[in-house]
Write an enzyme that holds these catalytic residues in place. Structure first.
Site, PDB file in Angstrom:
ATOM      1  N   GLN A  11      32.464 -12.829  64.928  1.00 38.61           N
ATOM      2  CA  GLN A  11      33.619 -13.698  65.147  1.00 38.61           C
ATOM      3  C   GLN A  11      34.875 -12.907  65.508  1.00 38.61           C
ATOM      4  O   GLN A  11      35.652 -13.313  66.375  1.00 38.61           O
ATOM      5  CB  GLN A  11      33.886 -14.535  63.893  1.00 38.61           C
ATOM      6  CG  GLN A  11      32.762 -15.490  63.514  1.00 38.61           C
ATOM      7  CD  GLN A  11      33.168 -16.365  62.343  1.00 38.61           C
ATOM      8  OE1 GLN A  11      33.964 -17.294  62.486  1.00 38.61           O
ATOM      9  NE2 GLN A  11      32.630 -16.055  61.167  1.00 38.61           N
ATOM     10  N   ALA A  59      28.811  -5.594  61.132  1.00 34.05           N
ATOM     11  CA  ALA A  59      28.427  -5.569  59.720  1.00 34.05           C
ATOM     12  C   ALA A  59      27.179  -6.412  59.489  1.00 34.05           C
ATOM     13  O   ALA A  59      26.818  -7.277  60.300  1.00 34.05           O
ATOM     14  CB  ALA A  59      29.568  -6.093  58.848  1.00 34.05           C
ATOM     15  N   TYR A 124      25.770  -7.593  48.854  1.00 36.24           N
ATOM     16  CA  TYR A 124      26.666  -7.596  50.012  1.00 36.24           C
ATOM     17  C   TYR A 124      28.015  -6.970  49.647  1.00 36.24           C
ATOM     18  O   TYR A 124      28.509  -6.070  50.339  1.00 36.24           O
ATOM     19  CB  TYR A 124      26.857  -9.013  50.537  1.00 36.24           C
ATOM     20  CG  TYR A 124      27.958  -9.129  51.565  1.00 36.24           C
ATOM     21  CD1 TYR A 124      27.809  -8.576  52.834  1.00 36.24           C
ATOM     22  CD2 TYR A 124      29.154  -9.780  51.260  1.00 36.24           C
ATOM     23  CE1 TYR A 124      28.831  -8.668  53.776  1.00 36.24           C
ATOM     24  CE2 TYR A 124      30.166  -9.879  52.200  1.00 36.24           C
ATOM     25  CZ  TYR A 124      30.002  -9.318  53.444  1.00 36.24           C
ATOM     26  OH  TYR A 124      31.016  -9.403  54.357  1.00 36.24           O
TER      27      TYR A 124
END
Length: 291
Positions: A11, A59, A124
């Protein structure tokens, strides 16, 4: 100024490509030329791109899947991020690295500051915290931007999911006991461009380190959903009722922080930029995606 961003599909990368100005050339590089699971590709790819500043945005972001793939998450988010920062250092350029609210456990009563203790509660978050440490160690000229609740007209995100669900449902259950700052990736791109210009023209810049960068104002997930769907409905797009539920009613493999609120005061003070109110940024994204 040439801004080279890692990752083509994310994004933030897509937003930077859209927001690039006449005086800024934005180049996105990703697989196979640059593959964070293959460290040997990183330096060559960045050298070929000849950056003035590197934006480390690529990522591993599958929060739940990371619980089953911890080695891959760390390979990308920690070792890969460190390799990008090290390559930038070899080229003599700064790195702007994207991180996350998931480095915190979400138990604080109030917005998190950059000085608050980190305590990730999942793979994460742990991998992203390790990435912050690797970046800081590899390149002293680093700006680490922690952000949260990112949405945009691009890729998969909460706003687009709500609009998709509303197209065939009358009611959507949404978690109401997790709080944060919805953050448009378009605003993140604007902030990065603003900060990069400062870094590029000011060779004496010394305020390297960690910053929080999030939308202005706070809400919970159900409040965010209501604003998305009310805006969409007002534009003639899909809309639905939102029903508040508890996080325990929507179990996920990875725990989420109950409090993801971030104070962006430090970034505003140093760089002179603050994100718009999250409602305005949400409306701008919904206008592009709901009709």
């Amino acid at each position: 100024m040439r801004l080279v961003v890692t990752g083509r599909e994310g994004q933030v990368a897509a937003s930077l490509l859209e927001r690039g100005r006449e005086d800024v050339e934005v180049i996105a590089i990703g697989r196979p030329q640059l593959d964070l699971t293959r460290p040997e590709t990183v330096t060559a790819a960045l050298e070929a791109a000849q950056p003035d500043i590197v934006v480390s945005a690529a990522a591993y972001t599958a929060v739940d899947q990371a619980e089953d793939e911890p080695e891959l998450a760390h390979a990308v988010n920690a070792a890969g991020a460190g390799e990008v920062a090290q390559a930038a250092a070899r080229l003599g350029v700064p790195v702007i690295h994207l991180s996350t609210d998931y480095v915190f456990d979400g138990t604080k009563d109030g917005p998190y500051l950059e000085t608050d203790a980190t305590a990730p509660i999942g793979v994460y978050g742990a991998s992203k915290l390790a990435g912050e440490q690797a970046v800081a160690s590899a390149n002293p000229r680093h700006v680490i931007l922690r952000t949260a609740w990112v949405y945009s007209p691009f890729g998969k995100n909460f706003a687009k999911t709500m609009l998709r669900l509303a197209s065939d449902r009358d009611e959507i259950p949404v978690v109401a006991d997790q709080w944060g700052n919805p953050t448009s990736a378009l605003d993140i791109a604007d902030a990065i461009l603003h900060a990069a210009a400062r870094l590029h023209r000011n060779e004496d810049f010394a305020a390297w380190g960690i910053y929080h960068l999030a939308g202005t104002g706070e809400t919970n997930w159900s409040g965010f959903a209501r604003h998305i769907l009310d805006t969409s409905g007002g534009l003639g797009g899909p809309s639905a009722r939102v029903r508040d539920i508890a996080a325990t009613d929507y179990p996920t493999k990875a725990r989420r922080p109950a409090n993801s609120r971030l104070s962006s005061a430090k970034f505003a003070s140093v760089f002179g930029w603050r994100a718009p109110d999250w409602r305005l940024s949400t409306e701008a994204v919904v206008r592009r995606t709901s009709v």
